[in-house]
Scaffold this motif. Sequence first.
Motif, short mmCIF file in Angstrom:
data_model
loop_
_atom_site.label_atom_id
_atom_site.label_comp_id
_atom_site.label_asym_id
_atom_site.label_seq_id
_atom_site.Cartn_x
_atom_site.Cartn_y
_atom_site.Cartn_z
N ALA A 6 0.83 -1.21 0.00
CA ALA A 6 0.00 0.00 0.00
C ALA A 6 0.86 1.26 0.00
N LEU A 7 1.89 1.29 0.85
CA LEU A 7 2.76 2.47 0.88
C LEU A 7 3.53 2.61 -0.43
N GLY A 8 3.97 1.49 -1.00
CA GLY A 8 4.67 1.54 -2.27
C GLY A 8 3.79 2.05 -3.39
N VAL A 9 2.54 1.63 -3.39
CA VAL A 9 1.60 2.09 -4.42
C VAL A 9 1.33 3.58 -4.25
N VAL A 10 1.16 4.04 -3.02
CA VAL A 10 0.94 5.47 -2.78
C VAL A 10 2.15 6.28 -3.24
N ALA A 11 3.35 5.82 -2.89
CA ALA A 11 4.57 6.52 -3.30
C ALA A 11 4.71 6.51 -4.82
N GLY A 12 4.47 5.35 -5.44
CA GLY A 12 4.57 5.25 -6.89
C GLY A 12 3.52 6.09 -7.59
N ALA A 13 2.31 6.11 -7.07
CA ALA A 13 1.26 6.94 -7.66
C ALA A 13 1.59 8.42 -7.52
N ALA A 19 4.96 13.58 -12.25
CA ALA A 19 5.95 13.39 -13.30
C ALA A 19 6.14 14.63 -14.17
N ALA A 20 5.14 15.49 -14.25
CA ALA A 20 5.26 16.70 -15.07
C ALA A 20 6.22 17.72 -14.44
N VAL A 21 6.48 17.59 -13.15
CA VAL A 21 7.42 18.48 -12.47
C VAL A 21 8.72 17.70 -12.31
N GLN A 25 9.05 14.30 -6.43
CA GLN A 25 8.28 13.09 -6.16
C GLN A 25 8.31 12.80 -4.67
N PRO A 26 7.29 12.10 -4.15
CA PRO A 26 7.22 11.83 -2.71
C PRO A 26 7.91 10.55 -2.27
N VAL A 27 8.53 9.82 -3.17
CA VAL A 27 9.05 8.49 -2.85
C VAL A 27 10.11 8.57 -1.74
N THR A 28 11.02 9.51 -1.84
CA THR A 28 12.08 9.62 -0.85
C THR A 28 11.51 9.83 0.55
N LEU A 58 5.78 5.18 -16.10
CA LEU A 58 6.81 6.09 -16.62
C LEU A 58 7.80 5.40 -17.54
N GLY A 59 7.86 4.09 -17.47
CA GLY A 59 8.74 3.33 -18.35
C GLY A 59 9.83 2.58 -17.59
N HIS A 60 9.80 1.26 -17.75
CA HIS A 60 10.87 0.43 -17.21
C HIS A 60 12.04 0.46 -18.18
#
Length: 182
Positions: A6-13, A19-21, A25-28, A58-60
Amino acid sequence: LALIAALGVVAGAGRTALAAVPSVQPVTVICLVAGACLGARVGAGVGIVSVLVSNAFLGHGPWTLPQMGLWAAVGASGALMRPLLRNPAGLAALAVAWAFAFGWAMNAWFLAAFGPELSVEAFLLVSARSLPFEITGALGSAVIALGLGPPLARMLTRYDSRVRVTYGSVSGPRSRLPSPSR
């Protein structure tokens, strides 16, 4: 596992939505807080899942594995730096440091993978070209850390304390489940 997912999906989302900025990103921040509140394994797992989720949109590519390793390291460092991360300013400072370190590590990976060579001169040139992106990412990480960090830390700390009472800590070995009363 469900919490890591769940946390990974929230961070990834969040990474995908922003992505436009460039580089914001909030992942860190999510990885740091997860590591600080729930332990190194959870923080590292959140980093790995967030890359898998966000790169699906975003592309692997060959950059996926280094990103997974770096964000896993971010999550693990959250557990190591737990006392510093209790303060929002400390969280923001570490998020800024990781934003620069992440960018520089990806620059070094890029040179090692695609050349022309991995040298100090080439690294400085690539890092100079990416400096505006590193600054943008660091500022974004600081804003996200100050805005998102404290409520997320409260939520995850409360979750960990509720789970610990029943089953043992999320971040450590589980105690034996109580046997049913007879």
